[in-house]
Scaffold this active site. Structure first.
Site, PDB file in Angstrom:
ATOM      1  N   GLU A 272      41.127  24.840  35.777  1.00  0.00           N
ATOM      2  CA  GLU A 272      40.183  24.145  36.676  1.00  0.00           C
ATOM      3  C   GLU A 272      38.947  24.075  35.898  1.00  0.00           C
ATOM      4  O   GLU A 272      38.410  25.139  35.539  1.00  0.00           O
ATOM      5  CB  GLU A 272      39.904  24.815  38.123  1.00  0.00           C
ATOM      6  CG  GLU A 272      40.269  24.015  39.046  1.00  0.00           C
ATOM      7  CD  GLU A 272      40.439  24.435  40.408  1.00  0.00           C
ATOM      8  OE1 GLU A 272      41.527  25.090  40.759  1.00  0.00           O
ATOM      9  OE2 GLU A 272      39.321  24.906  41.075  1.00  0.00           O
TER      10      GLU A 272
ATOM     11  N   ARG B  50      46.179  29.572  43.912  1.00  0.00           N
ATOM     12  CA  ARG B  50      45.123  29.632  42.737  1.00  0.00           C
ATOM     13  C   ARG B  50      46.126  28.888  41.478  1.00  0.00           C
ATOM     14  O   ARG B  50      47.168  29.248  41.651  1.00  0.00           O
ATOM     15  CB  ARG B  50      44.967  31.065  42.556  1.00  0.00           C
ATOM     16  CG  ARG B  50      43.900  31.517  43.165  1.00  0.00           C
ATOM     17  CD  ARG B  50      42.366  31.116  42.780  1.00  0.00           C
ATOM     18  NE  ARG B  50      41.448  31.526  43.491  1.00  0.00           N
ATOM     19  CZ  ARG B  50      40.923  31.333  44.659  1.00  0.00           C
ATOM     20  NH1 ARG B  50      41.236  29.937  45.092  1.00  0.00           N
ATOM     21  NH2 ARG B  50      39.819  31.984  45.269  1.00  0.00           N
TER      22      ARG B  50
ATOM     23  N   HIS C 155      40.658  21.107  44.535  1.00  0.00           N
ATOM     24  CA  HIS C 155      40.241  22.405  45.623  1.00  0.00           C
ATOM     25  C   HIS C 155      39.283  22.208  46.566  1.00  0.00           C
ATOM     26  O   HIS C 155      38.241  22.734  46.935  1.00  0.00           O
ATOM     27  CB  HIS C 155      39.442  23.106  44.155  1.00  0.00           C
ATOM     28  CG  HIS C 155      39.699  24.765  44.766  1.00  0.00           C
ATOM     29  ND1 HIS C 155      39.618  25.640  43.479  1.00  0.00           N
ATOM     30  CD2 HIS C 155      39.625  25.451  45.841  1.00  0.00           C
ATOM     31  CE1 HIS C 155      39.708  26.961  44.152  1.00  0.00           C
ATOM     32  NE2 HIS C 155      39.812  26.658  45.365  1.00  0.00           N
TER      33      HIS C 155
HETATM   34  C1  GLV Z   1      38.586  29.115  47.800  1.00  0.00           C
HETATM   35  O1  GLV Z   1      39.629  28.990  46.716  1.00  0.00           O
HETATM   36  C2  GLV Z   1      38.620  30.517  48.207  1.00  0.00           C
HETATM   37  O2  GLV Z   1      38.960  31.506  47.721  1.00  0.00           O
HETATM   38  O3  GLV Z   1      37.573  30.470  49.201  1.00  0.00           O
END
Ligand code: GLV
Ligand code: GLV
Length: 326
Positions: free
Chosen positions: A269, A240, A287
């Site tokens: 983000e 994250r 991501h």
């Molecule tokens: C993506 O970042 C997830 O947590 O699935």
């Protein structure tokens, strides 16, 4: 029967599973809209995305029984508040472990071996033939990988790194520590080293983050962490964004405090810290840890099965809390 609110369409077979479980309403909503819909009493379950923020205030006025998040992470949801208000939260664990570990390795390799720079070089027509010192990078094999966290994705990354001939060390719950039993080490017993956060930071050639975002891990990697790292080291973040102080990272990369960074996630983000995109020693992905056709389809199935169960008043297959029904 109350409806299922879906904030973004999910891949097959997700929408079909949802439709079989109840009436589905698909609505793209901003935060106020989401709060209003959750309070309306029209919906039993919300199928949510990471961008949907379920804060304490929204949850206090919500009249829903469940949230099925289309992700393994759930830092967009105040789970403690959900529990207090009798709202079950479910996620999609397991299915994206390997694909995310693949991205961690990909970022290590592509940052160390300057893949983006090299690709641009060839495309621009600058490649005029083999040169003794063209695009020299750093080794991955034989180097030390430090894993912050030792959950599923960290372990899958360790498995890959060992295959690349790396030395692997980990700190299970940075910035503090916790015991790791032989049973938990399993296949890794004798093959990976449990170290303190300080040691992990100061001795790793690659520092890869595999922690959930919590109050303890917010800015886990800040200016002082970056200063403690080797000047040649490479930071990898597939977890994250807010685990890293991104402004401090840009400064560290610009000033040669560390060698490079491979990032799949960002602090704010989808915005990037000023200057990040202009740096040559970073590889930046949007991501995409779980972004394969089969993984997103499996996530959709788990997410829809969680929602279907909750819509029928049953516990979801993959809960992250267990509130007392209200
Ligand atoms: C993506 O970042 C997830 O947590 O699935
Ligand atoms: C994520 O699900 C992890 O356990 O690493």
């Amino acid at each position: 029967m109350r409806k299922i609110l879906v904030t973004a369409p999910i891949p097959a077979p997700g929408m079909d599973i949802l439709a079989a479980a109840g009436e589905v309403e698909l609505l793209a909503l901003d935060h106020d809209g989401l709060a209003e819909r959750c309070a309306s009493g029209e919906y039993s379950v919300v199928v949510s995305q990471l961008r949907d923020r379920f804060d304490r205030e929204l949850l206090a006025s919500a009249n829903i029984s469940g949230i099925s998040n289309y992700a393994v992470g759930y830092d967009n949801i105040d789970v403690a508040a959900a529990t207090e208000h009798g709202i079950t939260v479910a996620n999609t664990p397991g299915v994206l472990t390997n694909s995310t570990a693949d991205i961690a390795l990909l970022l290590m390799l592509s940052t160390a071996r300057r893949v983006i720079e090299a690709d641009n070089f060839v495309r621009s027509g600058a490649f005029t033939g083999w040169e003794p010192e063209l695009m020299l990078g750093t080794d991955v094999s034989g180097r030390v990988l430090g894993l912050a966290g030792f959950g599923r994705i960290a372990r899958a990354t360790a498995r890959r790194a060992l295959g690349f001939g790396m030395t692997v060390q980990f700190c299970p719950r940075p910035p503090s520590d916790r015991e790791v039993t032989d049973g938990e080490l399993g296949e890794f017993a004798g093959r990976v080293q449990h170290v303190s956060w300080d040691e992990l930071v100061t001795t790793s050639d690659f520092l890869s983050l595999h922690v959930p975002l919590t109050a303890d891990t917010h800015h886990l990697v800040d200016a002082s962490t970056l200063r403690a790292m080797k000047s040649s080291s490479i930071l990898i973040n597939t977890a994250r964004g807010p685990v890293v102080d991104e402004v401090a990272l840009v400064t560290a990369l610009r000033e040669g405090v560390i060698g490079g960074a491979g990032l799949d996630v960002y602090e704010n983000e989808p915005r990037l810290a000023p200057g990040l995109a202009g740096l040559p020693n970073v590889v930046l992905l949007p991501h995409v840890g779980s972004a394969t056709v089969s993984v997103r389809s499996e996530m959709a199935r788990l997410c829809a099965e969680n929602a279907a169960a909750m819509a029928n008043g049953a516990p979801p297959p993959h809960p992250v809390n267990s509130p007392v029904p209200m």
